[in-house]
Design an enzyme around this catalytic site. Structure first.
Site: not given
Length: 369
Positions: A97-98
């Site tokens: 995930h960013p």
């Protein structure tokens, strides 16, 4: 009507034979044709990785497919994620995930879904708000070793920042559990998107196949005669499939917060109240009124395994789960720990995960998923 050996056969069985003869030839395998007809959806490992970045999870979901329904797929996904994927698998998924507040530049399916899920946060954030999110993300990562994870869909930047600050005070072992639950929320959201896309594709194939079959059937049945064209009405409808549980309705695991690791080898007992009163009262002697439902010992991941029978509907009432903490921590403060909780009439089909967070001189618990 007579068959080749001179036996009488009914119009209905004759029609069934005719329909088998009239089955259209569709350019898909029999297995795929059956899958489409049943509404099943097959996923591969690459598709699942877009929903959850854990290769352990993706591999086991791909092996478990095809799924007869979205609900069944999500039930299997939760069982795999919470009971079969280890901590390293969780961290691998988190790393995909960013950071919250940063729009991913990649054009992969996962990146685009992340962008859509954070759209409300990005749309409601000021430059100062985004900077604060960035600063708190960095602080969070330094403390916990992974990105701050939250199901951001529909949440504003202010809501997410407030939750980040609130969770920052958690102990690492507690935050790991919360982050894993947030990951499952994201995974479920993405599985719905994935299945929605595939259902539309399968629906189009199914409509085409049905149209071909219908035309072929009408043409061939007309040749045989009018007495075979009566519709098969009045047949009982297929009963809906009831989704069975994939894990016992009550589960637990033990985490040793003093070591920051699962607690293996702890004996666990699950009991249900069967006294003359509906529930035990505080201060009253209750010896002999608890009935053993099952027992087990925690494994290397701190999970207890099956501590009760696999039933679809729980009996409502008061339950007690006990842990032999004295044997695990001989020099600790607690010879054993018991947690008493109640399951209402309206909750009998729900799942109850009752973990124990333990150290030699303290413990805590909560209801998980």
């Amino acid at each position: 009507m007579w068959d080749k050996e001179g036996s009488v056969i009914s119009k209905r069985s004759s029609r069934h034979r005719l329909l088998r003869l009239c089955a259209p030839k569709i350019t898909v395998s029999r297995r795929e044709e059956k899958r489409i007809a049943m509404g099943e959806i097959k996923v591969d490992e690459k598709e699942v990785l877009a929903c959850c970045g854990s290769t352990q999870f993706a591999n086991q979901m791909a092996m478990a497919s095809p799924f007869p329904s979205l609900d069944h797929a999500i039930s299997i996904a939760k069982d795999i994620w919470f009971n079969k994927v280890d901590v390293l698998g969780w961290l691998e998924a988190f790393a995909a995930h960013p950071p919250i507040g940063e729009s991913p530049s990649s054009h992969t399916t996962s990146a685009q879904w992340s962008k859509g899920e954070q759209s409300t946060a990005l749309a409601t954030a000021t430059d100062a708000g985004l900077q604060e999110l960035y600063d708190w993300n960095a602080r969070y990562r330094q403390k916990f070793g992974h990105v701050f994870l939250i199901c951001a869909s529909g949440r504003s930047a202010a809501e997410i920042l407030a939750e980040l600050k609130n969770r920052y005070s958690n102990r690492p072992i507690v935050e790991l559990e919360i982050a894993s639950q947030e990951q499952m929320k994201i995974t479920e959201l993405r599985l719905r998107k994935l299945f929605s896309t595939q259902s539309k594709s399968d629906s189009a194939s199914n409509r085409y196949s049905s149209a071909v079959a219908s035309k072929a059937e009408k043409e061939r049945v007309g040749v045989i005669g009018q007495h075979l064209t009566a519709p098969l009405e009045g047949l009982p409808a297929k009963a809906p499939k009831v989704q069975a549980r994939t894990r016992p309705p009550i589960t637990t695991h033990v985490l040793d917060v003093s070591k920051g690791s699962p607690a293996a080898g702890i004996e666990v007992r699950l009991e249900m109240w069967k006294g003359s009163q509906p529930c035990p009262s505080f201060g009253e002697t209750d010896v002999g009124r608890w009935v053993l439902e099952g027992s087990s010992t925690t494994d290397r991941d701190g999970r207890s395994g099956q501590i009760m029978s696999m039933v679809d509907a729980l009996s409502p009432g008061v339950y007690r789960i006990s842990f032999n903490t004295g044997k695990y921590n001989p020099g600790g403060f607690f010879p054993y720990v018991s947690i008493v909780f109640e399951i209402k009439e309206t909750q009998t089909f729900e799942h109850f995960h009752v973990p124990l967070l333990l150290s030699p001189f303290s413990f805590s618990t909560y209801r998980g998923s």
